[in-house]
Design a protein around this motif. Structure first.
Motif, mmCIF file in Angstrom:
data_model
loop_
_atom_site.group_PDB
_atom_site.id
_atom_site.type_symbol
_atom_site.label_atom_id
_atom_site.label_comp_id
_atom_site.label_asym_id
_atom_site.label_seq_id
_atom_site.Cartn_x
_atom_site.Cartn_y
_atom_site.Cartn_z
ATOM 1 N N ARG A 1 -2.506 15.637 -6.880
ATOM 2 C CA ARG A 1 -2.986 16.484 -7.978
ATOM 3 C C ARG A 1 -2.066 16.351 -9.201
ATOM 4 N NH1 ARG A 1 -6.244 21.165 -8.557
ATOM 5 N NH2 ARG A 1 -6.751 21.049 -6.345
ATOM 6 N N ALA A 2 -0.747 16.336 -8.949
ATOM 7 C CA ALA A 2 0.213 16.190 -10.051
ATOM 8 C C ALA A 2 0.095 14.810 -10.688
ATOM 9 C CB ALA A 2 1.632 16.433 -9.540
ATOM 10 N N ALA A 3 -0.101 13.783 -9.849
ATOM 11 C CA ALA A 3 -0.238 12.417 -10.370
ATOM 12 C C ALA A 3 -1.480 12.289 -11.253
ATOM 13 C CB ALA A 3 -0.294 11.432 -9.208
ATOM 14 N N ILE A 4 -2.585 12.868 -10.804
ATOM 15 C CA ILE A 4 -3.830 12.824 -11.580
ATOM 16 C C ILE A 4 -3.642 13.506 -12.923
ATOM 17 C CG2 ILE A 4 -6.203 13.673 -11.676
ATOM 18 C CD1 ILE A 4 -6.250 13.336 -8.569
ATOM 19 N N ALA A 5 -2.975 14.652 -12.919
ATOM 20 C CA ALA A 5 -2.755 15.401 -14.156
ATOM 21 C C ALA A 5 -1.948 14.609 -15.170
ATOM 22 C CB ALA A 5 -2.060 16.727 -13.842
ATOM 23 N N GLN A 6 -1.108 13.687 -14.682
ATOM 24 C CA GLN A 6 -0.262 12.893 -15.571
ATOM 25 C C GLN A 6 -0.865 11.541 -15.931
ATOM 26 O OE1 GLN A 6 4.194 13.526 -14.415
ATOM 27 N NE2 GLN A 6 2.957 13.996 -12.622
ATOM 28 N N GLY A 7 -2.090 11.275 -15.459
ATOM 29 C CA GLY A 7 -2.785 10.062 -15.872
ATOM 30 C C GLY A 7 -2.728 8.914 -14.898
ATOM 31 N N ILE A 8 -2.479 9.204 -13.610
ATOM 32 C CA ILE A 8 -2.439 8.170 -12.577
ATOM 33 C C ILE A 8 -3.760 8.160 -11.818
ATOM 34 C CG2 ILE A 8 -1.252 7.311 -10.528
ATOM 35 C CD1 ILE A 8 0.503 7.188 -12.935
ATOM 36 N N ALA A 9 -4.326 6.991 -11.624
ATOM 37 C CA ALA A 9 -5.558 6.831 -10.842
ATOM 38 C C ALA A 9 -5.278 5.938 -9.649
ATOM 39 C CB ALA A 9 -6.658 6.214 -11.703
ATOM 40 N N TYR A 10 -5.895 6.261 -8.510
ATOM 41 C CA TYR A 10 -5.670 5.492 -7.284
ATOM 42 C C TYR A 10 -7.011 5.189 -6.618
ATOM 43 C CZ TYR A 10 -4.433 4.535 -2.392
ATOM 44 O OH TYR A 10 -4.329 3.977 -1.143
ATOM 45 N N VAL A 11 -7.235 3.903 -6.328
ATOM 46 C CA VAL A 11 -8.462 3.475 -5.643
ATOM 47 C C VAL A 11 -8.066 2.773 -4.352
ATOM 48 C CG1 VAL A 11 -10.501 2.006 -5.743
ATOM 49 C CG2 VAL A 11 -9.740 3.227 -7.790
ATOM 50 N N SER B 1 0.831 -1.210 0.000
ATOM 51 C CA SER B 1 0.000 0.000 0.000
ATOM 52 C C SER B 1 0.860 1.253 0.000
ATOM 53 C CB SER B 1 -0.929 0.002 1.230
ATOM 54 O OG SER B 1 -1.907 -1.008 1.136
ATOM 55 N N ALA B 2 1.955 1.226 0.746
ATOM 56 C CA ALA B 2 2.851 2.392 0.804
ATOM 57 C C ALA B 2 3.428 2.702 -0.571
ATOM 58 C CB ALA B 2 3.973 2.128 1.811
ATOM 59 N N LEU B 3 3.767 1.669 -1.347
ATOM 60 C CA LEU B 3 4.286 1.871 -2.696
ATOM 61 C C LEU B 3 3.234 2.517 -3.591
ATOM 62 C CD1 LEU B 3 6.345 1.372 -5.015
ATOM 63 C CD2 LEU B 3 5.240 -0.861 -5.321
ATOM 64 N N LEU B 4 2.005 2.002 -3.565
ATOM 65 C CA LEU B 4 0.942 2.562 -4.406
ATOM 66 C C LEU B 4 0.660 4.016 -4.049
ATOM 67 C CD1 LEU B 4 -1.511 -0.481 -4.535
ATOM 68 C CD2 LEU B 4 0.073 0.272 -6.306
ATOM 69 N N LYS B 5 0.645 4.318 -2.759
ATOM 70 C CA LYS B 5 0.403 5.703 -2.346
ATOM 71 C C LYS B 5 1.543 6.617 -2.786
ATOM 72 C CE LYS B 5 -2.527 4.520 1.595
ATOM 73 N NZ LYS B 5 -2.619 4.386 3.071
ATOM 74 N N ALA B 6 2.781 6.098 -2.740
ATOM 75 C CA ALA B 6 3.920 6.906 -3.182
ATOM 76 C C ALA B 6 3.842 7.209 -4.671
ATOM 77 C CB ALA B 6 5.227 6.182 -2.853
ATOM 78 N N LEU B 7 3.416 6.234 -5.467
ATOM 79 C CA LEU B 7 3.246 6.467 -6.900
ATOM 80 C C LEU B 7 2.161 7.513 -7.173
ATOM 81 C CD1 LEU B 7 3.480 2.798 -8.231
ATOM 82 C CD2 LEU B 7 5.195 4.608 -8.499
ATOM 83 N N PHE B 8 1.237 7.641 -6.222
ATOM 84 C CA PHE B 8 0.163 8.632 -6.333
ATOM 85 C C PHE B 8 0.539 9.949 -5.646
ATOM 86 C CE2 PHE B 8 -4.338 10.023 -5.320
ATOM 87 C CZ PHE B 8 -4.715 10.231 -6.643
ATOM 88 N N GLY B 9 1.739 9.990 -5.036
ATOM 89 C CA GLY B 9 2.203 11.221 -4.390
ATOM 90 C C GLY B 9 1.626 11.483 -3.029
ATOM 91 N N ALA B 10 1.231 10.425 -2.296
ATOM 92 C CA ALA B 10 0.551 10.621 -1.007
ATOM 93 C C ALA B 10 1.113 9.716 0.096
ATOM 94 C CB ALA B 10 -0.950 10.365 -1.184
ATOM 95 N N PRO B 11 2.346 9.988 0.603
ATOM 96 C CA PRO B 11 3.309 11.003 0.180
ATOM 97 C C PRO B 11 4.229 10.457 -0.893
ATOM 98 C CG PRO B 11 4.099 9.935 2.154
ATOM 99 C CD PRO B 11 2.779 9.287 1.821
ATOM 100 N N PRO B 12 5.015 11.330 -1.558
ATOM 101 C CA PRO B 12 5.919 10.851 -2.615
ATOM 102 C C PRO B 12 7.077 10.042 -2.052
ATOM 103 C CG PRO B 12 6.222 13.209 -2.218
ATOM 104 C CD PRO B 12 5.029 12.795 -1.421
ATOM 105 N N ALA B 13 7.723 9.274 -2.939
ATOM 106 C CA ALA B 13 8.886 8.485 -2.545
ATOM 107 C C ALA B 13 10.061 9.405 -2.212
ATOM 108 C CB ALA B 13 9.270 7.527 -3.666
ATOM 109 N N ARG B 14 11.020 8.864 -1.449
ATOM 110 C CA ARG B 14 12.188 9.641 -1.059
ATOM 111 C C ARG B 14 13.333 9.514 -2.057
ATOM 112 N NH1 ARG B 14 10.933 7.492 4.367
ATOM 113 N NH2 ARG B 14 12.479 5.865 3.986
ATOM 114 N N ALA B 15 13.384 8.382 -2.758
ATOM 115 C CA ALA B 15 14.478 8.145 -3.694
ATOM 116 C C ALA B 15 14.002 7.209 -4.792
ATOM 117 C CB ALA B 15 15.690 7.552 -2.959
#
Length: 500
Positions: free
Chosen positions: A329-339, A299-313
């Motif tokens: 917001r930036a992830a959505i603008a680039q075509g990322i969806a998170y459920v 779950s932490a990986l999926l949230k990081a890909l969605f920027g919530a919060p972003p990855a550190r490295a």
């Protein structure tokens, strides 16, 4: 001598059967390991013993006498203490207050005896003084501690009950090696003193290091008990898997793993809160599963890909271009969806109409300042129909829908303007079988249309039945990739339960 015996214990929550038939015999002076896959019923069994869950049927014997554990206080009075997987600490209170919370020392029958409180807590803090860190002391506020220190306080809290029967539900998940070793030394001392301990862990090395016997629970039923000395990790996993080793075959025409031009998302050495050094690629038309035990970084990986919060490295490339994931917001603008499977916290907008719940992403992506219900409804209805969503009208409150239909609303909001990547974070959590079937039928159809999908599920069958490949997570990292004929329940469990 048998200290505690459970026979035929069961528990259902509505139509969901959490525990079908739980049997357990706990001897005096033993560490009895309880093991099973996600959702097998082991935590429910322990909560029944601890009085936080009332069973629907079955018998509980303590020292040979039938007892009713009517609640946590009754369990405490019967000599049962528990460490819960979900920590139950008071963040704004001191370490000493948390350790002694089940039985605060008092003077004059009312006021807390602060001196006795510090003395009692100090005994348990001293047990871990070599591994806890100098900042963990009786007066420290629990909210200021690290995750491992908080877990140690929860362990101390269970030990402070001085109960003859102690239950530890995954107590080592946040501890380092030195802390685990010290905890095991304490458990061995307790065992020598005649205490009886139930120990749940997902680490095979821990199970064989501390246990005397192991009981396996599979699909809500106790399937067997073995002496640790007479079994092996492979044999235990076989008991967990049962007869049905392989649950699914790959989809008829999974996307080619060789075509680099078909890669939708490439992740390289991604590290963040809860996961480390994760690398993979997911292709258009592919469902990439994230497996393993709950809380291992999926779950932490999926949230990081969605920027919530972003990855550190690390680096993420989407459709050949670097992905900026500084915010959702930036992830959505680039075509990322998170459920999210936690629709109450991360999905629905409580108290608002269905139309407002299904169209916010469409409004954001199209920068709608003013929106009329008519055109919005025309956009929303095809997405809702694709999921067989049942609702009386778009103006009705989201709260008027069942849990399954609420989750369909959350997914439908991403289908109005189709994304490039769909991140599914345990999306069927808490919904009925019919709704699950509708969701996975749509997920497979979206993959066939070329959408790249990352799917984490806490139910192994969902991954094995729907994912083309599975990355198994263990301790925040990918321990194994399963594809084709390797996608078996045995391989999934072996990778999830091996030593981190």
């Amino acid at each position: 001598m048998t200290k505690l015996k459970l026979s035929g214990v069961s528990k259902a929550y509505g139509a969901t059967l959490a525990l079908r038939r739980g049997d357990l015999e706990l001897e005096t002076g033993e560490v009895h390991v309880l093991i099973g896959a996600n959702g097998s019923g082991k935590s429910t069994l322990c909560k029944i013993v601890a009085g936080s869950v009332r069973p629907d049927a079955g018998e509980v014997l303590l020292d040979g006498q039938a007892v009713t554990v009517s609640g946590p206080r009754a369990a405490q009075a019967l000599g049962i203490g528990i460490f819960y997987q979900e920590l139950s600490l008071a963040d704004h209170r001191s370490v000493a207050e948390n350790i002694c919370l089940p039985d605060l020392p008092r003077k004059n029958g009312f006021f807390v005896d602060h001196e006795a409180l510090l003395e009692k807590a100090g005994r348990y803090i001293a047990l871990f003084e070599t591994v806890a860190g100098a900042e963990l002391n009786a007066e420290t506020t629990v909210g200021d501690l690290r995750a491992d220190q908080r877990q140690l306080v929860e362990i101390m809290k269970a030990l402070a009950t001085e109960a003859p029967i102690l239950i530890f539900d995954e107590p080592t998940s946040a501890l380092d090696r030195a802390q685990v070793d010290r905890f095991f030394e304490i458990l061995r001392d307790l065992k020598e003193d005649g205490r009886s301990i139930v120990f749940i862990s997902h680490r095979m090395d821990e199970i064989f290091a501390i246990g005397n016997r192991v009981t396996v629970i599979r699909d809500g039923e106790t399937v067997g008990t073995e002496a640790i000395a007479d079994t092996s990790p492979e044999a235990v996993i076989r008991m967990m898997v049962g007869e049905q080793e392989t649950l699914a075959s790959p989809r008829a025409a999974p996307p080619s793993h060789e075509a680099s031009s078909n890669v939708a998302l490439a992740v390289e050495s991604l590290t963040g809160a809860g996961f480390r050094d994760v690398s993979f690629a997911v292709r258009r038309g592919e469902i990439l599963g994230l497996g393993g035990l709950h809380g291992q970084g999926q779950s932490a990986l999926l949230k990081a890909l969605f920027g919530a919060p972003p990855a550190r490295a690390g680096q993420v490339v989407l459709n050949g271009q670097p992905l900026r994931t500084e915010s959702p917001r930036a992830a959505i603008a680039q075509g990322i969806a998170y459920v999210s499977g936690d629709r109450g916290r991360d999905g629905i907008i409580s108290g608002r109409p269905i139309l407002e719940n299904v169209t916010p992403i469409h409004a954001l992506r199209n920068r709608l300042v003013l929106a009329r219900p008519g055109p919005l409804s025309e956009k929303a209805l095809p997405a809702l129909k694709a999921l067989n969503t049942k609702f009386a009208g778009l103006s009705h409150s989201i709260g008027s829908l069942s849990g399954g239909n609420q989750q369909k609303i959350v997914i439908a909001r991403w289908l109005i303007d189709k994304p490039d990547i769909l991140l599914l974070d345990d999306p069927t959590k808490g919904i009925d079988l019919s709704a699950k079937a509708d969701l996975f039928a749509l997920i497979r159809r979206l993959a066939e249309e070329g959408l790249a999908i990352l799917l984490y599920s806490s139910e192994d069958a969902e991954l094995l039945n729907n994912a083309d490949r599975i990355l198994v997570f263990n301790g925040g990292a990918v321990s194994r990739e399963l594809s084709g004929a390797e996608r078996t329940r045995y391989n999934l469990y072996q990778a999830a339960y091996e030593a981190a």
